[in-house]
Design an enzyme around this catalytic site. Structure first.
Site, PDB file in Angstrom:
ATOM      1  N   CYS A 153       0.860  -1.182   0.000  1.00 52.72           N
ATOM      2  CA  CYS A 153       0.000   0.000   0.000  1.00 52.72           C
ATOM      3  C   CYS A 153       0.899   1.236   0.000  1.00 52.72           C
ATOM      4  O   CYS A 153       2.076   1.129  -0.325  1.00 52.72           O
ATOM      5  CB  CYS A 153      -0.980  -0.007   1.175  1.00 52.72           C
ATOM      6  SG  CYS A 153      -0.246   0.237   2.803  1.00 52.72           S
ATOM      7  N   ASP A 180      -7.820   3.641   1.200  1.00 54.64           N
ATOM      8  CA  ASP A 180      -6.911   3.949   2.301  1.00 54.64           C
ATOM      9  C   ASP A 180      -7.711   4.534   3.463  1.00 54.64           C
ATOM     10  O   ASP A 180      -8.329   5.589   3.322  1.00 54.64           O
ATOM     11  CB  ASP A 180      -5.858   4.947   1.830  1.00 54.64           C
ATOM     12  CG  ASP A 180      -4.721   5.124   2.812  1.00 54.64           C
ATOM     13  OD1 ASP A 180      -4.827   4.644   3.971  1.00 54.64           O
ATOM     14  OD2 ASP A 180      -3.718   5.751   2.432  1.00 54.64           O
ATOM     15  N   ARG A 225      -3.312  -0.713   5.247  1.00 55.21           N
ATOM     16  CA  ARG A 225      -3.845  -1.770   4.390  1.00 55.21           C
ATOM     17  C   ARG A 225      -2.900  -2.946   4.197  1.00 55.21           C
ATOM     18  O   ARG A 225      -3.318  -4.106   4.317  1.00 55.21           O
ATOM     19  CB  ARG A 225      -4.226  -1.190   3.024  1.00 55.21           C
ATOM     20  CG  ARG A 225      -5.333  -0.161   3.109  1.00 55.21           C
ATOM     21  CD  ARG A 225      -5.547   0.555   1.806  1.00 55.21           C
ATOM     22  NE  ARG A 225      -4.396   1.409   1.506  1.00 55.21           N
ATOM     23  CZ  ARG A 225      -4.205   2.034   0.353  1.00 55.21           C
ATOM     24  NH1 ARG A 225      -5.069   1.860  -0.644  1.00 55.21           N
ATOM     25  NH2 ARG A 225      -3.157   2.812   0.166  1.00 55.21           N
TER      26      ARG A 225
END
Length: 174
Positions: A4, A123, A10
């Site tokens: 990520c 996100d 994440r």
């Protein structure tokens, strides 16, 4: 490898879920790591809301923030990116087609991919707890699809299908 932006929300969540689900499936010969495309959080543990929600779901966290590097193409067989920006950033480091073939968005394994196409994992950084809950729900669904494709031997078929969808959506083919 899961990737990520900052490697604190994440990708460590996806790493923890994947490690747990692989172990449950008896796929003990797979190693999992995570990284971010930026250097924002090097050496930091996962975001407190990411680890709190993950631990409540039974996941363990062992990684700290790391940045994706070109050498990661040599050690990872599959690079699972969380969104289109991560996809572009990782592919920008690819040394050729062999590296690019390893990159796929985690959403390519989601249960609703046939009807909705490959979705990004948004996100949750800076957002309320509900964003982290939604993030885990989406990651768990996609990881279940990935583990199923590994167990059933259909991983390449999923990757080939995802590649065809990428061509239609304007992404570079792998």
């Amino acid at each position: 490898m899961t990737v990520c932006l900052g490697n604190i929300c994440r990708s460590p969540a996806a790493e923890a879920v994947l490690v747990h689900r692989l172990r449950e499936a008896g796929l003990d010969d797979v190693t999992v790591s995570s990284a971010g495309t930026s250097d924002y959080h090097l050496g930091e543990p996962p975001h407190v809301m990411s680890s709190t929600e993950g631990e409540a779901r039974g996941y363990a966290f062992t990684s700290v923030g790391a940045q994706f590097a070109v050498e990661d193409f040599d050690t990872a067989d599959l690079i699972l990116v969380m969104d289109g920006a991560n996809d572009r950033d990782v592919r920008a480091l690819a040394r050729g087609a062999d590296d690019e073939r390893k990159v796929v968005r985690l959403g390519a394994f989601a249960s609703d991919v046939a009807g909705r196409g490959v979705r990004d994992v948004p996100d949750p950084y800076g957002l309320p707890e509900s964003a982290f809950v939604s993030m885990y729900d989406q990651i768990e669904d996609a990881v279940d699809g990935l583990v199923r494709s590994l167990r059933d031997g259909t991983l390449q078929q999923v990757l080939d299908t995802r590649c065809a969808g990428s061509i239609r959506s304007g992404h570079r083919p792998v």
